[in-house]
Structure formats: C-alpha cells, structure tokens
Design a protein around this motif. Sequence first.
Motif, PDB file in Angstrom:
ATOM      1  N   UNK A 309       0.835  -1.206   0.000  1.00 30.87           N
ATOM      2  CA  UNK A 309       0.000   0.000   0.000  1.00 30.87           C
ATOM      3  C   UNK A 309       0.868   1.253   0.000  1.00 30.87           C
ATOM      4  N   UNK A 310       1.909   1.270   0.837  1.00 35.12           N
ATOM      5  CA  UNK A 310       2.816   2.430   0.928  1.00 35.12           C
ATOM      6  C   UNK A 310       3.525   2.659  -0.406  1.00 35.12           C
ATOM      7  N   UNK A 311       3.988   1.569  -1.027  1.00 34.61           N
ATOM      8  CA  UNK A 311       4.668   1.682  -2.322  1.00 34.61           C
ATOM      9  C   UNK A 311       3.735   2.290  -3.371  1.00 34.61           C
ATOM     10  N   UNK A 312       2.471   1.847  -3.375  1.00 39.68           N
ATOM     11  CA  UNK A 312       1.490   2.356  -4.345  1.00 39.68           C
ATOM     12  C   UNK A 312       1.196   3.833  -4.102  1.00 39.68           C
ATOM     13  N   UNK A 313       0.992   4.210  -2.826  1.00 39.99           N
ATOM     14  CA  UNK A 313       0.645   5.600  -2.498  1.00 39.99           C
ATOM     15  C   UNK A 313       1.772   6.569  -2.849  1.00 39.99           C
ATOM     16  N   UNK A 314       3.008   6.187  -2.522  1.00 42.36           N
ATOM     17  CA  UNK A 314       4.129   7.097  -2.791  1.00 42.36           C
ATOM     18  C   UNK A 314       4.460   7.162  -4.286  1.00 42.36           C
ATOM     19  N   UNK A 315       4.254   6.044  -4.992  1.00 40.33           N
ATOM     20  CA  UNK A 315       4.432   6.076  -6.451  1.00 40.33           C
ATOM     21  C   UNK A 315       3.387   6.987  -7.082  1.00 40.33           C
ATOM     22  N   UNK A 316       2.163   6.943  -6.532  1.00 38.57           N
ATOM     23  CA  UNK A 316       1.098   7.835  -7.012  1.00 38.57           C
ATOM     24  C   UNK A 316       1.497   9.292  -6.802  1.00 38.57           C
ATOM     25  N   UNK A 317       2.070   9.604  -5.631  1.00 39.48           N
ATOM     26  CA  UNK A 317       2.517  10.976  -5.370  1.00 39.48           C
ATOM     27  C   UNK A 317       3.638  11.387  -6.327  1.00 39.48           C
ATOM     28  N   UNK A 318       4.529  10.453  -6.624  1.00 35.87           N
ATOM     29  CA  UNK A 318       5.625  10.748  -7.553  1.00 35.87           C
ATOM     30  C   UNK A 318       5.086  11.087  -8.939  1.00 35.87           C
ATOM     31  N   UNK A 319       3.949  10.481  -9.299  1.00 31.51           N
ATOM     32  CA  UNK A 319       3.325  10.727 -10.607  1.00 31.51           C
ATOM     33  C   UNK A 319       2.268  11.820 -10.531  1.00 31.51           C
ATOM     34  N   UNK A 322      -3.381  11.025  -6.698  1.00 31.33           N
ATOM     35  CA  UNK A 322      -3.822  10.733  -5.341  1.00 31.33           C
ATOM     36  C   UNK A 322      -3.815   9.232  -5.103  1.00 31.33           C
ATOM     37  N   UNK A 323      -4.057   8.825  -3.878  1.00 31.38           N
ATOM     38  CA  UNK A 323      -4.093   7.406  -3.525  1.00 31.38           C
ATOM     39  C   UNK A 323      -5.491   6.996  -3.107  1.00 31.38           C
ATOM     40  N   UNK A 324      -5.862   5.743  -3.395  1.00 31.20           N
ATOM     41  CA  UNK A 324      -7.209   5.267  -3.093  1.00 31.20           C
ATOM     42  C   UNK A 324      -7.173   3.856  -2.520  1.00 31.20           C
ATOM     43  N   UNK A 325      -6.835   3.701  -1.215  1.00 31.15           N
ATOM     44  CA  UNK A 325      -6.954   2.374  -0.592  1.00 31.15           C
ATOM     45  C   UNK A 325      -8.437   2.003  -0.465  1.00 31.15           C
ATOM     46  N   UNK A 335      -5.593   3.853   8.636  1.00 25.11           N
ATOM     47  CA  UNK A 335      -4.444   3.766   9.550  1.00 25.11           C
ATOM     48  C   UNK A 335      -3.124   3.682   8.797  1.00 25.11           C
ATOM     49  N   UNK A 336      -3.135   3.029   7.615  1.00 21.37           N
ATOM     50  CA  UNK A 336      -1.905   2.944   6.813  1.00 21.37           C
ATOM     51  C   UNK A 336      -1.493   4.321   6.314  1.00 21.37           C
ATOM     52  N   UNK A 337      -2.478   5.112   5.846  1.00 22.68           N
ATOM     53  CA  UNK A 337      -2.175   6.478   5.389  1.00 22.68           C
ATOM     54  C   UNK A 337      -1.642   7.309   6.552  1.00 22.68           C
ATOM     55  N   UNK A 338      -2.296   7.204   7.717  1.00 19.91           N
ATOM     56  CA  UNK A 338      -1.853   7.969   8.893  1.00 19.91           C
ATOM     57  C   UNK A 338      -0.456   7.543   9.333  1.00 19.91           C
ATOM     58  N   UNK A 420       1.539  23.849  -2.868  1.00 17.58           N
ATOM     59  CA  UNK A 420       2.693  23.112  -2.341  1.00 17.58           C
ATOM     60  C   UNK A 420       2.809  21.762  -3.046  1.00 17.58           C
ATOM     61  N   UNK A 421       4.010  21.414  -3.428  1.00 16.51           N
ATOM     62  CA  UNK A 421       4.242  20.115  -4.087  1.00 16.51           C
ATOM     63  C   UNK A 421       4.178  18.961  -3.092  1.00 16.51           C
ATOM     64  N   UNK A 422       4.228  19.279  -1.788  1.00 12.55           N
ATOM     65  CA  UNK A 422       4.191  18.223  -0.768  1.00 12.55           C
ATOM     66  C   UNK A 422       2.770  17.770  -0.436  1.00 12.55           C
ATOM     67  N   UNK A 423       1.771  18.489  -0.930  1.00  9.38           N
ATOM     68  CA  UNK A 423       0.374  18.149  -0.611  1.00  9.38           C
ATOM     69  C   UNK A 423       0.026  16.773  -1.152  1.00  9.38           C
ATOM     70  N   UNK A 424      -0.636  15.961  -0.321  1.00  9.32           N
ATOM     71  CA  UNK A 424      -1.092  14.634  -0.742  1.00  9.32           C
ATOM     72  C   UNK A 424      -2.580  14.489  -0.474  1.00  9.32           C
ATOM     73  N   UNK A 425      -3.305  13.927  -1.448  1.00 11.48           N
ATOM     74  CA  UNK A 425      -4.748  13.701  -1.291  1.00 11.48           C
ATOM     75  C   UNK A 425      -5.019  12.206  -1.410  1.00 11.48           C
ATOM     76  N   UNK A 426      -5.615  11.649  -0.372  1.00 11.00           N
ATOM     77  CA  UNK A 426      -5.913  10.219  -0.344  1.00 11.00           C
ATOM     78  C   UNK A 426      -7.378  10.019   0.012  1.00 11.00           C
TER      79      UNK A 426
END
Length: 682
Positions: A309-319, A322-325, A335-338, A420-426
């Motif tokens: 899940x972490x690998x998928x979410x961070x790869x999504x941010x790199x591209x 957003x992430x959708x567990x 809890x994984x996102x947190x 901000x480039x650091x913003x993440x939406x999940x």
Amino acid sequence: MMGHAFSHPQVTKLCCGDLDLLRKASQMDNNLEEIQKKLDFYIETKRRAFPRFYFVSDDDLLEILGKDHPSQVQKYVKKCFEGIHSLLLVYPNDGKPVQSNLCEASGAQASDGETLDFVKNTALNSPVEIWMMNVLNGMKDGVQKALSESLLEFKKKKKPNWVREHHGQFLITAGAIMWTSSCTKALRAISSEKDKNALIGLKRKQVKYLRLLTDLVHDTTLSKIERSKTVALITMELHNRDVIERLIKSGCKDPQDFTWLSQLRFVFDPDEGNFGICRVHQTNYILPYSYEYQGNNGRLVVTPLTDRCVLTLLTAMALHRGGNPLGPAGTGKTETVKDLAKNLAQYCVVVNCSDGMDYKSVGRIFSGLCQSGCWGCFDEFNRIKIEVISVVAMQIMSIVNAQRSGNAEFSFMGTTIPCSRDTGIFITMNPGYAGRTELPDNLKALMRPVAMMAPDLTLIAEVMLAAEGFSEARSLAKKTITLYTLMQQQLSKQDHYDYGLRNLKAVLNMAGSMKRKAPSENEELILMRALRDMNLPKFLSEDLKLFHLLLGDLFPGLELPNSHDELLLTAVEKYLEKEGLQKHDFLLDKILQLHASQQTRHCNILVGQTMCGKSTAWKALSVAKSEISNKGNIDVKVINATSVTLSELYGAYDLQTFEWSDGILSTIFKQCAESEKADEKW
C-alpha cells in the motif's frame, strides 16, 4: 422592530398598518448579508496567513481570534498540530503571567507529557495567525535539532540510556537512518564480493538489538512515556528485521535491486541546513522529511500488505496522483495512510465524509491542504453524493495539474492560492456497501487504487506481542489466530460477534498490560486470560460452553481462576441493596464484565432484550466506580437517540450558509474533550 411586534400581537394590523415595515426588513436582511460577507473575508485573510486554520471550524476560529492572551488559546493549539497538546509559555515578568501579551513559547508539550524544546524562544506578542506560524517554524527547527542529536548519540551511548533520553519519534527515525546506512553498506559489500554474508551478519546484529530492547520493556522502572516509545521502536525494528530476512531470501546482492529500492529508505545529509537534512527515498522518488512533531502516538505493525500500500501511495505521489486504498471495514486503510504520514513526519488531516458534504466545504479543506503542504485523508469518500463528487473531481484535477506544472500559485474556486508540491490527497472507500456512490471515471484516473482486503492477522499479533515483551510471540500469535478462526467457524452467527482486527488489537493490548503487571508469569496463562476476559462477555449461553472447550484445546493443562475486583464488587452489591434489587450472580458478572471491557475499549454496547438489566448494569457500575474512585463522580450524559432525527443527533450542513451545525452527540463530545477535569465521562 421585534419589540413593536411583541406589543402589537394582531398580525394584520401590524403588517398592514406600517407600510414601511417591508422596506425596513429588506434593509436589515441586506445589512446582515453585507456583515456576513465582510466576516467571511476577514476569516479568509486569517486563514491565508496561517493555512492550518482551514481545518478549524468558523466558530472555533472566531473564538481563537477573540482571545487576548496566548494562554487563552492553549486549548485550541492541539487542533492545529499533530503532536502538540499545549505550549510551554515563558513570561518576562519574573515568570508571572501579566495582563499584556508579552510572553514567549520555549517549547511544546504532547498529550502524554513529553516535551520538545525549541531552538530559541518564539515571541507570542503578534496577532495569533502570525505567532501560530512562528510556532510552526519553531517546532520544525526544534525537531531538526532533536533528530540530529539523537543520531549523533546513536553509537556513542548505551542503547537503554539512548532510548530513555530521546523522544520516541527521533528514536524511530534515527534507527531507520542507521538501518538504511547499514543495509546499503552490506549490499555494496556483497556486490563488490568483499563479504558475501554481510546481510546475514547484519541480521544477527538486528536480532541482538531487538533482544536488548525486549529486555528493556521488562524493566519495571520504565515510565509510561518510556514504555510507549520503546514498544513503538520495537514494532518498527521488527519490520526492519523482516526486511533483512526478505532481502536474504530473495538473493538481493546490489543496492539497485528492486526488493531494496521498494523499501522506505531514510538518508541523512549532515552538511545541509543548520542541523542536517533528512530525506526519504522509495524506488526513484525522493520525499522530504517534513519535521512535524508527532509525540508518542504509536506505530502500525508493518505487514507485506502495508508495504504494498505504501509503495502504491508514494508512487502515485511521484506521478502527481492521489491514492485510493479500498476494501472492507477494519483492514487498515486509513491507519496505513496515517502511519505513512507519521513515518514522514507529515501533518495528516483525516476527514470523515458524509452525504451532507458539499463542494464548498470539501474545497475549503483542499485550499488549506494546498497552502499548508499537508496531507488529507478523506475517509469513506464514496458516501458523498455523486453530484458533489463530480465537482470535487474537477477540484482535485486542478490541484494535480498545478503540482505537475510546478506552479507556485494557481486559480482555485475563483481565487489564486499557493500550491505546495508536498500536498497529498488520499481517499478510502468501502466499495459495494449500501448507500455508497460509484466514483466517476475522471476521478478514478486521478486516484491510484490499492486493494486492502485481508490483513495478515498472524503477523500483526506476533509483532504486537513481541513489542509488549512476550518471548514466545510467534507460537502465541498462531494460537490466537487459530482460536479466532475456530470461533468464526463453529460459534453461532450473531450481529454483535466480532472477530476482526479491532477486536484482536484490544485483546493483545490487554495481554500487554497484564504482562507489564506480572512480567514473570506464564505467558500462555496471560494470553489465555486476556482472550477469556475480552471475549466472554459477548457470547450467548449456548456458545459459552463451546468457547471454553476451544480455549481448553488450544491451552491444554491450564486453569484460569476467576479474577474479580473485590472492592468494586462490594460497592456494586451495596448499590443493588440500596435500590432494592436482587444480587443475582448473572447481573453481578455482567457488571464486572462491563468494567473489564471499559479498561481496553473506548465504546461499549450492552445488547439484550427489554427489561433484562442493561440500564441497571451501567448505572450500578457508574455509582460503584464513583464511590471507590478518588477522581470524583462519573459524569454521565444520557441520550435517547430514537427520539431525535439523525441530523439533530450527529449534526448537519446548513445548505443556506454551508456551515456545519453540531448535533446533540457532537456537542456533548466536544464538551467532554474540552473538559480539563480528571473524572470519567460516559
């Protein structure tokens, strides 16, 4: 006007007699609209100055802005920071509070009492939005310095002293930095054929380190803070051990192997900044370590599913996605996102979505995320109505496009805001549940999905038990999961029976607290007692016998004595006698079981037919606990939920003003949360 209407109760005379009444009323309405617009503009300027105010309601923000002194804003500080519960204030007037605003913040305190010192005192004599931003910057500088110090002393000090002297967050991060460095060196040694067994030697060191930490957990002199940070550290170091085992099994021989590159790798550069800069690598993506103080808020057990899940979410941010567990309840999506945010020291805002949300309220949160560079996790996103989700999809697309283009600012909902480039939406979802909305295709394209269907319960149980100091964690975890599987298969099907991850976690937490109280007691006996005490109250009489047989088969030859709190039992019996009620064994057992359940669960449900003693049980327990407690009486709030509508109970959005109005339950919860009294609140 209202006074005139009160003194003239005849409606026809009042309305027809004064021809100027309509004009006056219309003028007042226009004036109110003008006042509301100016108030909204004023609040917006304050939020633009300190973007985390976007995550605070209008009512709370007006309360904050209306306070004269920083000491009066203390109770709202925790709403703007992840780990800060209050600020450590310093007064220039011989340490005494004065009427003027002259005071400084020397540091911050977490909810458990852990303190973080700032590098230098932060002045709090400017407007609240300005000094809040100064506190944020002071906190980040303090975290940078504390992490640098923790890293410097990693090898210099003995590990028990190192663990005791440093903050839990920096123990974990410094450990991750050193582990990354050691693994990289070992892989380089293997690739250059200097030492083919470098990883095996590293695993031995890791096991030795874990044994030392486990011995430290058994130390009865540890304070509550020291114990909680040690448990979190063991949880993360166990994952590091598992990763080394995986590298050995997969035959990893080079630092460029994907098995190694897919891990979260913490790299520290001591030459950058005042205290060095930490960055986090995964595959070919580099993330900044955000330096948000987290406190000791616990860490999640990392399983292969979590890693995926972490690998998928961070790869999504790199591209720039957003992430959708997605998956059923209780599988660890939110809890994984947190937990990922905790690892990266990022501030993560969790929003519980409902069908009452509109595009303006969601857009306001997005605006705050973009300006502050925080993460947003929208829980159960598909509860929102489809017509709102369609507009939200366009909002997310504009944010993603701005990030991809590298724009410093972009147009959002009619205004230009920083990006901000650091913003993440999940977003997390329970697909297929009743009342859930299907996501539109344009939003699906922006959100990288990751299925989280079945958590690895055995591994989670093993790591949690090992972190609490159980030496036979692996075998005990297998027995626990076997028991849960057999209960699910053989006991009757009831709506209130729960064998999921949340129930398992409560049992393991109780086993850990029992282990701390009796470290030398038989570990099987401790776990057996926790399993019995936590599951027994919910079973029907016909399932009780089968549960005892299953427990006896898995833990043969062990007999458990009945553990009752005699002081509490006497107080309960005294109450029943006073009320003229029979001291029936069944009722007494249920009262004591409710008490035991409250020790490990925030919420408890009493299930049964009418007139079977549910209300009597909780009333008797509240009176008995008040009598024997030294914290004062229990504050009980009784709500008849069937007598009010859902909006009145939980609250709702006002579609005219787009403001949230609290319901009965949310108002009571706020009062309980804001109360500083030590007494229990039911």
